[in-house]
Enzyme design. Structure first.
Site, PDB file in Angstrom:
ATOM      1  N   HIS A 228      -6.963  38.431  23.848  1.00  0.00           N
ATOM      2  CA  HIS A 228      -5.677  38.401  24.142  1.00  0.00           C
ATOM      3  C   HIS A 228      -4.647  39.281  24.089  1.00  0.00           C
ATOM      4  O   HIS A 228      -3.838  39.102  24.268  1.00  0.00           O
ATOM      5  CB  HIS A 228      -5.382  37.025  23.786  1.00  0.00           C
ATOM      6  CG  HIS A 228      -5.829  36.070  24.475  1.00  0.00           C
ATOM      7  ND1 HIS A 228      -6.633  34.928  25.983  1.00  0.00           N
ATOM      8  CD2 HIS A 228      -6.893  35.153  23.241  1.00  0.00           C
ATOM      9  CE1 HIS A 228      -7.148  34.369  25.372  1.00  0.00           C
ATOM     10  NE2 HIS A 228      -7.869  34.634  24.411  1.00  0.00           N
ATOM     11  N   GLN A 229      -5.170  40.489  24.062  1.00  0.00           N
ATOM     12  CA  GLN A 229      -4.117  41.316  22.925  1.00  0.00           C
ATOM     13  C   GLN A 229      -3.890  42.618  24.683  1.00  0.00           C
ATOM     14  O   GLN A 229      -5.066  42.766  25.272  1.00  0.00           O
ATOM     15  CB  GLN A 229      -4.613  42.745  22.815  1.00  0.00           C
ATOM     16  CG  GLN A 229      -3.857  44.081  21.949  1.00  0.00           C
ATOM     17  CD  GLN A 229      -3.871  44.792  20.930  1.00  0.00           C
ATOM     18  OE1 GLN A 229      -5.377  44.479  20.992  1.00  0.00           O
ATOM     19  NE2 GLN A 229      -2.873  45.318  20.756  1.00  0.00           N
TER      20      GLN A 229
ATOM     21  N   HIS B 217       1.707  43.972  16.937  1.00  0.00           N
ATOM     22  CA  HIS B 217       2.783  43.408  17.448  1.00  0.00           C
ATOM     23  C   HIS B 217       2.498  41.765  16.850  1.00  0.00           C
ATOM     24  O   HIS B 217       1.473  41.573  17.309  1.00  0.00           O
ATOM     25  CB  HIS B 217       3.009  43.605  18.743  1.00  0.00           C
ATOM     26  CG  HIS B 217       2.794  43.194  19.845  1.00  0.00           C
ATOM     27  ND1 HIS B 217       1.168  44.039  20.220  1.00  0.00           N
ATOM     28  CD2 HIS B 217       2.297  42.030  20.247  1.00  0.00           C
ATOM     29  CE1 HIS B 217       0.668  43.329  21.201  1.00  0.00           C
ATOM     30  NE2 HIS B 217       1.194  42.012  21.201  1.00  0.00           N
ATOM     31  N   PHE B 218       3.490  41.270  16.155  1.00  0.00           N
ATOM     32  CA  PHE B 218       3.653  40.213  15.912  1.00  0.00           C
ATOM     33  C   PHE B 218       4.655  38.823  16.655  1.00  0.00           C
ATOM     34  O   PHE B 218       5.627  39.584  16.614  1.00  0.00           O
ATOM     35  CB  PHE B 218       3.414  40.002  14.339  1.00  0.00           C
ATOM     36  CG  PHE B 218       2.987  40.419  13.197  1.00  0.00           C
ATOM     37  CD1 PHE B 218       2.502  41.651  13.524  1.00  0.00           C
ATOM     38  CD2 PHE B 218       2.185  40.078  12.241  1.00  0.00           C
ATOM     39  CE1 PHE B 218       1.928  42.602  11.734  1.00  0.00           C
ATOM     40  CE2 PHE B 218       1.344  40.256  11.618  1.00  0.00           C
ATOM     41  CZ  PHE B 218       1.202  41.839  11.163  1.00  0.00           C
ATOM     42  N   HIS B 219       3.488  38.186  17.395  1.00  0.00           N
ATOM     43  CA  HIS B 219       4.401  37.245  18.054  1.00  0.00           C
ATOM     44  C   HIS B 219       5.309  36.176  17.170  1.00  0.00           C
ATOM     45  O   HIS B 219       4.288  35.493  16.503  1.00  0.00           O
ATOM     46  CB  HIS B 219       3.678  36.366  19.359  1.00  0.00           C
ATOM     47  CG  HIS B 219       2.868  37.251  19.753  1.00  0.00           C
ATOM     48  ND1 HIS B 219       3.699  37.104  20.973  1.00  0.00           N
ATOM     49  CD2 HIS B 219       1.942  37.936  20.492  1.00  0.00           C
ATOM     50  CE1 HIS B 219       2.824  37.705  21.787  1.00  0.00           C
ATOM     51  NE2 HIS B 219       1.807  38.428  21.463  1.00  0.00           N
TER      52      HIS B 219
ATOM     53  N   ASP C  63      10.644  38.645  23.132  1.00  0.00           N
ATOM     54  CA  ASP C  63       9.527  39.030  24.023  1.00  0.00           C
ATOM     55  C   ASP C  63      10.243  38.877  25.624  1.00  0.00           C
ATOM     56  O   ASP C  63      10.971  37.907  26.305  1.00  0.00           O
ATOM     57  CB  ASP C  63       8.152  37.705  24.164  1.00  0.00           C
ATOM     58  CG  ASP C  63       7.087  38.027  24.686  1.00  0.00           C
ATOM     59  OD1 ASP C  63       6.575  38.036  26.342  1.00  0.00           O
ATOM     60  OD2 ASP C  63       6.270  38.564  24.147  1.00  0.00           O
ATOM     61  N   ILE C  64       9.698  39.415  26.310  1.00  0.00           N
ATOM     62  CA  ILE C  64      10.225  39.597  27.907  1.00  0.00           C
ATOM     63  C   ILE C  64       9.783  38.326  28.863  1.00  0.00           C
ATOM     64  O   ILE C  64       9.765  37.715  29.757  1.00  0.00           O
ATOM     65  CB  ILE C  64      10.175  40.465  28.540  1.00  0.00           C
ATOM     66  CG1 ILE C  64      11.119  40.705  30.088  1.00  0.00           C
ATOM     67  CG2 ILE C  64       9.150  41.093  28.966  1.00  0.00           C
ATOM     68  CD1 ILE C  64      13.092  41.289  29.262  1.00  0.00           C
TER      69      ILE C  64
ATOM     70  N   ASN D  74      -2.307  39.724  18.127  1.00  0.00           N
ATOM     71  CA  ASN D  74      -4.014  39.818  18.958  1.00  0.00           C
ATOM     72  C   ASN D  74      -4.663  41.378  18.805  1.00  0.00           C
ATOM     73  O   ASN D  74      -3.494  42.280  18.559  1.00  0.00           O
ATOM     74  CB  ASN D  74      -3.826  39.394  20.076  1.00  0.00           C
ATOM     75  CG  ASN D  74      -3.125  37.756  20.724  1.00  0.00           C
ATOM     76  OD1 ASN D  74      -3.420  37.400  19.766  1.00  0.00           O
ATOM     77  ND2 ASN D  74      -2.260  38.343  21.022  1.00  0.00           N
TER      78      ASN D  74
HETATM   79  P1  AMP Z   1      -0.073  40.736  24.111  1.00  0.00           P
HETATM   80  O1  AMP Z   1      -1.048  39.680  24.982  1.00  0.00           O
HETATM   81  O2  AMP Z   1       0.201  40.223  21.996  1.00  0.00           O
HETATM   82  O3  AMP Z   1      -0.591  42.308  23.640  1.00  0.00           O
HETATM   83  O4  AMP Z   1       1.381  40.778  24.194  1.00  0.00           O
HETATM   84  C1  AMP Z   1       1.947  41.338  24.526  1.00  0.00           C
HETATM   85  C2  AMP Z   1       3.631  40.970  25.029  1.00  0.00           C
HETATM   86  O5  AMP Z   1       4.109  41.984  25.204  1.00  0.00           O
HETATM   87  C3  AMP Z   1       3.708  40.093  25.999  1.00  0.00           C
HETATM   88  O6  AMP Z   1       3.922  38.403  25.296  1.00  0.00           O
HETATM   89  C4  AMP Z   1       4.363  40.720  25.944  1.00  0.00           C
HETATM   90  O7  AMP Z   1       5.380  39.775  27.229  1.00  0.00           O
HETATM   91  C5  AMP Z   1       4.796  41.456  25.828  1.00  0.00           C
HETATM   92  N1  AMP Z   1       6.159  42.004  26.615  1.00  0.00           N
HETATM   93  C6  AMP Z   1       5.348  43.818  27.871  1.00  0.00           C
HETATM   94  N2  AMP Z   1       5.950  44.368  28.445  1.00  0.00           N
HETATM   95  C7  AMP Z   1       7.719  44.066  27.590  1.00  0.00           C
HETATM   96  C8  AMP Z   1       8.801  44.243  27.010  1.00  0.00           C
HETATM   97  N3  AMP Z   1       8.871  45.099  28.490  1.00  0.00           N
HETATM   98  N4  AMP Z   1       9.879  43.466  26.621  1.00  0.00           N
HETATM   99  C9  AMP Z   1       8.818  42.289  26.075  1.00  0.00           C
HETATM  100  N5  AMP Z   1       8.305  42.159  25.714  1.00  0.00           N
HETATM  101  C10 AMP Z   1       7.470  42.584  26.634  1.00  0.00           C
END
Ligand code: AMP
Length: 137
Positions: free
Chosen positions: A92-93, A99-101, A30-31, A86
């Site tokens: 919070h999406q 995607h799974f964190h 995650d960035i 999410n």
């Molecule tokens: P969510 O809130 O569950 O949709 O999380 C989306 C996640 O994607 C966030 O934690 C962001 O930091 C991550 N994210 C968005 N753009 C990028 C990217 N280019 N590379 C890696 N992670 C990203």
């Protein structure tokens, strides 16, 4: 489903820190990590929400998710972690590709959670059970 930034990551149009990949699954750092090692695990299948995912993609993620968690723990030294998924902006999406964190807990760094729980009463549980079980059929 509109394009998301994860489509650009999957196609290689924008760079990412690849953690793992196979035919159905891609994982990358995650960035904006909540803690070191914060990793995202996504299907290559383009779906916004978990409930839209094919059984094949869901199984592919399920097969590899514990292995990725083990690797993140081994690499970071964390013993504890959260897996967060999410669905929907109010939940919070921000990126509308499933995607799974995987979020290690390292000291105070990690996922903060609000958990406003209350007691489940039978009068609420019974009709809910009936409705959910009927929808599963
Ligand atoms: P969510 O809130 O569950 O949709 O999380 C989306 C996640 O994607 C966030 O934690 C962001 O930091 C991550 N994210 C968005 N753009 C990028 C990217 N280019 N590379 C890696 N992670 C990203």
């Amino acid at each position: 489903m509109p394009d998301t930034i994860f489509d650009q990551i999957l196609s290689g149009q924008i760079p990412s820190y690849t953690v793992y990949e196979d035919e159905q699954v891609y994982a990358f750092l995650d960035i904006h990590p909540l803690s070191p090692g914060h990793t995202l695990v996504i299907p290559r299948e383009r779906r916004a929400f978990l409930h839209e995912l094919s059984d094949e993609s869901a199984a592919a993620i399920g097969r590899v998710l514990p292995r990725i968690c083990r690797a993140v723990l081994a690499a970071t030294g964390a013993e504890h972690y959260n897996v967060l998924q999410n669905n929907g902006a109010p939940a919070h999406q921000a990126v509308f590709h499933v995607h799974f964190h995987v979020i290690p807990r390292i000291g105070d760094a990690g996922l903060g959670i609000g958990w406003p729980a209350r007691r489940l009463e039978a009068a609420e549980a019974e009709p809910l059970l009936g409705a959910i079980r009927a929808a599963l059929d």
